[in-house]
Design an enzyme around this catalytic site. Sequence first.
Site, PDB file in Angstrom:
ATOM      1  N   HIS A 166       0.812  -1.214   0.000  1.00 57.14           N
ATOM      2  CA  HIS A 166       0.000   0.000   0.000  1.00 57.14           C
ATOM      3  C   HIS A 166       0.851   1.271   0.000  1.00 57.14           C
ATOM      4  O   HIS A 166       0.335   2.381   0.068  1.00 57.14           O
ATOM      5  CB  HIS A 166      -0.920  -0.029   1.235  1.00 57.14           C
ATOM      6  CG  HIS A 166      -2.066   0.918   1.182  1.00 57.14           C
ATOM      7  ND1 HIS A 166      -2.232   1.946   2.088  1.00 57.14           N
ATOM      8  CD2 HIS A 166      -3.129   1.002   0.342  1.00 57.14           C
ATOM      9  CE1 HIS A 166      -3.338   2.610   1.814  1.00 57.14           C
ATOM     10  NE2 HIS A 166      -3.900   2.069   0.760  1.00 57.14           N
ATOM     11  N   LYS A 193       3.286   4.461  -1.098  1.00 52.09           N
ATOM     12  CA  LYS A 193       3.402   5.394  -2.222  1.00 52.09           C
ATOM     13  C   LYS A 193       4.703   6.171  -2.039  1.00 52.09           C
ATOM     14  O   LYS A 193       4.759   7.143  -1.270  1.00 52.09           O
ATOM     15  CB  LYS A 193       2.231   6.372  -2.293  1.00 52.09           C
ATOM     16  CG  LYS A 193       0.874   5.723  -2.618  1.00 52.09           C
ATOM     17  CD  LYS A 193       0.130   5.311  -1.394  1.00 52.09           C
ATOM     18  CE  LYS A 193      -1.258   4.769  -1.740  1.00 52.09           C
ATOM     19  NZ  LYS A 193      -1.948   4.227  -0.554  1.00 52.09           N
ATOM     20  N   ASP A 228      17.273   9.774  -8.363  1.00 52.08           N
ATOM     21  CA  ASP A 228      18.724   9.991  -8.316  1.00 52.08           C
ATOM     22  C   ASP A 228      19.278  10.021  -6.895  1.00 52.08           C
ATOM     23  O   ASP A 228      20.350  10.596  -6.656  1.00 52.08           O
ATOM     24  CB  ASP A 228      19.104  11.295  -9.042  1.00 52.08           C
ATOM     25  CG  ASP A 228      18.994  11.154 -10.562  1.00 52.08           C
ATOM     26  OD1 ASP A 228      18.952  10.010 -11.052  1.00 52.08           O
ATOM     27  OD2 ASP A 228      18.954  12.185 -11.250  1.00 52.08           O
ATOM     28  N   HIS A 272      -9.000  11.149   1.710  1.00 50.67           N
ATOM     29  CA  HIS A 272      -8.080  10.036   1.517  1.00 50.67           C
ATOM     30  C   HIS A 272      -6.759  10.256   2.246  1.00 50.67           C
ATOM     31  O   HIS A 272      -5.844   9.441   2.164  1.00 50.67           O
ATOM     32  CB  HIS A 272      -7.817   9.833   0.015  1.00 50.67           C
ATOM     33  CG  HIS A 272      -7.211   8.520  -0.337  1.00 50.67           C
ATOM     34  ND1 HIS A 272      -5.885   8.379  -0.697  1.00 50.67           N
ATOM     35  CD2 HIS A 272      -7.740   7.280  -0.381  1.00 50.67           C
ATOM     36  CE1 HIS A 272      -5.628   7.105  -0.962  1.00 50.67           C
ATOM     37  NE2 HIS A 272      -6.734   6.422  -0.769  1.00 50.67           N
ATOM     38  N   LYS A 306      -3.722  10.850   5.100  1.00 51.72           N
ATOM     39  CA  LYS A 306      -3.188  10.158   6.268  1.00 51.72           C
ATOM     40  C   LYS A 306      -2.095  11.048   6.859  1.00 51.72           C
ATOM     41  O   LYS A 306      -0.896  10.813   6.691  1.00 51.72           O
ATOM     42  CB  LYS A 306      -2.592   8.795   5.901  1.00 51.72           C
ATOM     43  CG  LYS A 306      -3.534   7.881   5.075  1.00 51.72           C
ATOM     44  CD  LYS A 306      -3.214   7.955   3.616  1.00 51.72           C
ATOM     45  CE  LYS A 306      -3.931   6.926   2.760  1.00 51.72           C
ATOM     46  NZ  LYS A 306      -5.334   6.788   2.894  1.00 51.72           N
ATOM     47  N   ASP A 321       1.294  19.350  18.628  1.00 47.06           N
ATOM     48  CA  ASP A 321       1.885  20.579  19.166  1.00 47.06           C
ATOM     49  C   ASP A 321       2.402  21.436  18.014  1.00 47.06           C
ATOM     50  O   ASP A 321       1.766  21.548  16.988  1.00 47.06           O
ATOM     51  CB  ASP A 321       2.959  20.256  20.196  1.00 47.06           C
ATOM     52  CG  ASP A 321       2.358  19.638  21.462  1.00 47.06           C
ATOM     53  OD1 ASP A 321       1.146  19.823  21.699  1.00 47.06           O
ATOM     54  OD2 ASP A 321       3.080  18.948  22.203  1.00 47.06           O
TER      55      ASP A 321
END
Length: 412
Positions: A112, A114, A119, A292, A294, A299
């Site tokens: 899952h 991404k 380089d 969608h 996350k 603080d």
Amino acid sequence: MSQPWISGNKFALLENGEQYYPRVFEAIAQARREVLLETFILYEDKVGKALHAALLAAARRGAQVDVTIDAFGSPDLSEEYVSSLTAAGVRIHVFDPAPRLFARVNYFRRMHRKLVVVDGKLAFVGGINYSADHLADYGPEAKQDYAVEVQGPIVAHIRSFMLSAIAEGRTGRRWFSWRRAHPSVAPSPPVGEADALFVWRDNRDHTNDIERQYRLAVRLARKRVVIANAYFFPGYFFLRELRKAARRGVEVSLILQGNPDMPIVQTAAAMLYHHLLRGGVRIYEYCERPLHGKVAVVDDEWATVGSSNLDPLSLSLNLEANVMIRDRQFAATVSASLQRLMRDSCRQVEAADLKEWPTWRKLRSYFLFHVLRRYPYWAGRLPAHAPRLAPLLPAETAATDKLDKIDKQAFP
């Protein structure tokens, strides 16, 4: 084994596909030696075609390009799409290419993540896939999401992780030298003030690292915690930390889906509302479009962006990756974005809004308590196959297309 915090980094928050895709495609366009890319979903729509063009150009310039996709998340790439890439030297790795006859059987323990590294100098980490539904012009179902652009010494750690994942998936060996195929890249010099920790979840040595870092940040919070998460149904100990923080005076706010892409997501999260509200946690439902993201900020210093939801799939089953960031400037940027979301696009959920029969609420709370307390153990009992990658070749794509047609006819 805990991972080290790395200093001297610089981060830029990227919101939605409008900011993310141009930066990724520009970075790939400038690649000279190497492009590493992992994604759960790659569709052959306008975004997937733009990525295809960027990868193809990089490979033709002589860069080594490795693309890892999940077999469940990216099942429909055409033979032409794949063959043009592989002919240019792009190596396409498919995670868990399980046989699929009449239904997909490889839903659990998906790849899952991404991630992108170019380089060895520039990286991207987040929750944005390569599909047109991350762009506003997709319509009401366009997703609200986040990623970060990363510069500095932490990039070398992300690159090392991605190369190791490819090596282990292809060879089955946990320690493998890629020095000949992939010359080492010297870590970038310090470019900023941010400390960073790259954290992943796997099914062997790092089963709860992401959750542990979340819980530690909440436990140390003194003023505020803001978490924006699409699929929210964490375990008992995570919920306990949120309630304890709120009870000691920390302003704890959750941004959850109010216009969900899957109705069951909102239903599951709503089952926790009474428990959280009684503990002093504030709940906001994002209603403009499907959430969608996350991301979280604690603080004025700590933030995280990545692929991990706070639900059983991400916390106990999927392969995930987040970056934890200690930097006041970046935390302020994330905080401002989430505060704007709460102010302009959310409705706050109040206890008076929850109309339920008290006896049913008590029974449900008792059931949830035991489910949430024990689900990490139950998840651990599910089969945990070793990561397995297979090269995707044009002929295999044609065979996969036939199986997909059978799937869709049997399960429209």
